[in-house]
Structure formats: structure tokens, C-alpha cells
Design a protein around this motif. Sequence first.
Motif, PDB file in Angstrom:
ATOM      1  N   LEU A   7       8.080   1.273  -4.961  1.00 40.08           N
ATOM      2  CA  LEU A   7       7.241   2.408  -4.586  1.00 40.08           C
ATOM      3  C   LEU A   7       7.886   3.724  -5.007  1.00 40.08           C
ATOM      4  O   LEU A   7       7.194   4.635  -5.480  1.00 40.08           O
ATOM      5  N   HIS A   8       9.203   3.830  -4.871  1.00 39.50           N
ATOM      6  CA  HIS A   8       9.909   5.034  -5.323  1.00 39.50           C
ATOM      7  C   HIS A   8       9.717   5.233  -6.827  1.00 39.50           C
ATOM      8  O   HIS A   8       9.461   6.355  -7.275  1.00 39.50           O
ATOM      9  N   ALA A   9       9.830   4.159  -7.586  1.00 41.45           N
ATOM     10  CA  ALA A   9       9.667   4.259  -9.043  1.00 41.45           C
ATOM     11  C   ALA A   9       8.278   4.766  -9.404  1.00 41.45           C
ATOM     12  O   ALA A   9       8.111   5.495 -10.384  1.00 41.45           O
ATOM     13  N   LEU A  10       7.290   4.408  -8.617  1.00 43.93           N
ATOM     14  CA  LEU A  10       5.905   4.809  -8.904  1.00 43.93           C
ATOM     15  C   LEU A  10       5.600   6.259  -8.529  1.00 43.93           C
ATOM     16  O   LEU A  10       4.552   6.777  -8.913  1.00 43.93           O
ATOM     17  N   THR A  11       6.494   6.914  -7.804  1.00 47.70           N
ATOM     18  CA  THR A  11       6.217   8.291  -7.375  1.00 47.70           C
ATOM     19  C   THR A  11       6.328   9.308  -8.501  1.00 47.70           C
ATOM     20  O   THR A  11       5.764  10.388  -8.408  1.00 47.70           O
ATOM     21  N   ASP A  12       7.029   8.958  -9.566  1.00 49.71           N
ATOM     22  CA  ASP A  12       7.262   9.918 -10.643  1.00 49.71           C
ATOM     23  C   ASP A  12       6.152   9.843 -11.692  1.00 49.71           C
ATOM     24  O   ASP A  12       5.861   8.768 -12.207  1.00 49.71           O
ATOM     25  N   PRO A  13       5.540  10.981 -12.044  1.00 46.55           N
ATOM     26  CA  PRO A  13       4.442  10.960 -13.013  1.00 46.55           C
ATOM     27  C   PRO A  13       4.855  10.480 -14.411  1.00 46.55           C
ATOM     28  O   PRO A  13       4.060   9.843 -15.101  1.00 46.55           O
ATOM     29  N   THR A  14       6.069  10.786 -14.826  1.00 43.96           N
ATOM     30  CA  THR A  14       6.526  10.312 -16.135  1.00 43.96           C
ATOM     31  C   THR A  14       6.626   8.789 -16.148  1.00 43.96           C
ATOM     32  O   THR A  14       6.199   8.133 -17.106  1.00 43.96           O
ATOM     33  N   ARG A  15       7.150   8.223 -15.076  1.00 50.41           N
ATOM     34  CA  ARG A  15       7.251   6.760 -15.011  1.00 50.41           C
ATOM     35  C   ARG A  15       5.874   6.111 -14.960  1.00 50.41           C
ATOM     36  O   ARG A  15       5.644   5.072 -15.586  1.00 50.41           O
ATOM     37  N   ARG A  16       4.949   6.738 -14.257  1.00 53.21           N
ATOM     38  CA  ARG A  16       3.581   6.193 -14.242  1.00 53.21           C
ATOM     39  C   ARG A  16       2.968   6.245 -15.636  1.00 53.21           C
ATOM     40  O   ARG A  16       2.265   5.322 -16.045  1.00 53.21           O
ATOM     41  N   GLU A  17       3.244   7.303 -16.378  1.00 56.75           N
ATOM     42  CA  GLU A  17       2.716   7.403 -17.743  1.00 56.75           C
ATOM     43  C   GLU A  17       3.354   6.358 -18.649  1.00 56.75           C
ATOM     44  O   GLU A  17       2.683   5.788 -19.517  1.00 56.75           O
ATOM     45  N   ILE A  18       4.625   6.083 -18.460  1.00 57.93           N
ATOM     46  CA  ILE A  18       5.277   5.013 -19.222  1.00 57.93           C
ATOM     47  C   ILE A  18       4.581   3.688 -18.942  1.00 57.93           C
ATOM     48  O   ILE A  18       4.303   2.915 -19.860  1.00 57.93           O
ATOM     49  N   ILE A  32       8.332   4.876 -27.129  1.00 58.39           N
ATOM     50  CA  ILE A  32       7.998   5.475 -25.834  1.00 58.39           C
ATOM     51  C   ILE A  32       8.388   6.945 -25.828  1.00 58.39           C
ATOM     52  O   ILE A  32       7.606   7.809 -25.422  1.00 58.39           O
ATOM     53  N   VAL A  33       9.593   7.242 -26.312  1.00 56.44           N
ATOM     54  CA  VAL A  33      10.097   8.621 -26.329  1.00 56.44           C
ATOM     55  C   VAL A  33       9.158   9.543 -27.096  1.00 56.44           C
ATOM     56  O   VAL A  33       8.948  10.701 -26.698  1.00 56.44           O
ATOM     57  N   SER A  37       7.763  15.005 -24.080  1.00 57.60           N
ATOM     58  CA  SER A  37       8.486  16.192 -24.539  1.00 57.60           C
ATOM     59  C   SER A  37       9.839  16.330 -23.844  1.00 57.60           C
ATOM     60  O   SER A  37      10.404  17.413 -23.809  1.00 57.60           O
ATOM     61  N   VAL A  38      10.343  15.248 -23.280  1.00 56.74           N
ATOM     62  CA  VAL A  38      11.664  15.259 -22.649  1.00 56.74           C
ATOM     63  C   VAL A  38      12.638  14.481 -23.538  1.00 56.74           C
ATOM     64  O   VAL A  38      12.222  13.807 -24.481  1.00 56.74           O
ATOM     65  N   SER A  44      15.273   7.193 -21.076  1.00 60.93           N
ATOM     66  CA  SER A  44      16.143   6.040 -20.827  1.00 60.93           C
ATOM     67  C   SER A  44      16.388   5.866 -19.334  1.00 60.93           C
ATOM     68  O   SER A  44      16.355   4.744 -18.811  1.00 60.93           O
ATOM     69  N   ARG A  45      16.602   6.962 -18.633  1.00 62.51           N
ATOM     70  CA  ARG A  45      16.810   6.895 -17.177  1.00 62.51           C
ATOM     71  C   ARG A  45      15.537   6.412 -16.489  1.00 62.51           C
ATOM     72  O   ARG A  45      15.592   5.585 -15.585  1.00 62.51           O
ATOM     73  N   HIS A  46      14.387   6.930 -16.904  1.00 58.05           N
ATOM     74  CA  HIS A  46      13.120   6.478 -16.326  1.00 58.05           C
ATOM     75  C   HIS A  46      12.924   4.975 -16.562  1.00 58.05           C
ATOM     76  O   HIS A  46      12.490   4.248 -15.661  1.00 58.05           O
TER      77      HIS A  46
END
Length: 87
Positions: A7-18, A32-33, A37-38, A44-46
Motif C-alpha cells: 500500500l505504501h508503494a502505491l501511494t506515490d504517483p510516479t510508482r503508479r505511473e510505472i 521506463i526512464v 523527467s526525473v 531505480s529507487r521507485h
Amino acid sequence: MAMQDTLHALTDPTRREILNLLKQSRMSAGDIVKNFSVSGAAISRHLSVLKEAGLIRDEREGKFIYYELNTTVLEEIMLWMSELKGE
């Protein structure tokens, strides 16, 4: 892995977009990169967070690492949410 990690992983919008990108097909980290624009290090961390949460899997092929969705974990979350909702 604990559901709280997922659930924590899903809170980040960048991770959801991945995850949305990987819904289409498996992709290399480099591919993916290109969609963000990051920095590559940030992506890699995401990817690490998503992998630790069990949301994605990786497979090395030569010098590339390919990522794909792990739908089993998503199905478990959806089942839990349906049960919580009373369905």
C-alpha cells in the motif's frame, strides 16, 4: 512481504505511473526512464520500492533488466478490498 509495504508503494504517483506503463508490457529500466523527467537514479529507487512490495518482478537478459507486473499481489489487494467493502 507485508500489505503495508504494498500500500505504501502505491501511494506515490510516479510508482503508479510505472505500474501503468508495465500494464502494457514488460520494459527495460532504460525504457521506463524515458517516460519521466526525473533522474535514472530516482526511477531505480521507485523500481526497488515496487519490487520490495512485490508489485513487479525483474529478469536479467544480458546487460538489460526487464520489469513486469506481478498481478498476484494486485489480485490479493483487490480481494482484500472487496472483502472489506462487504462484497
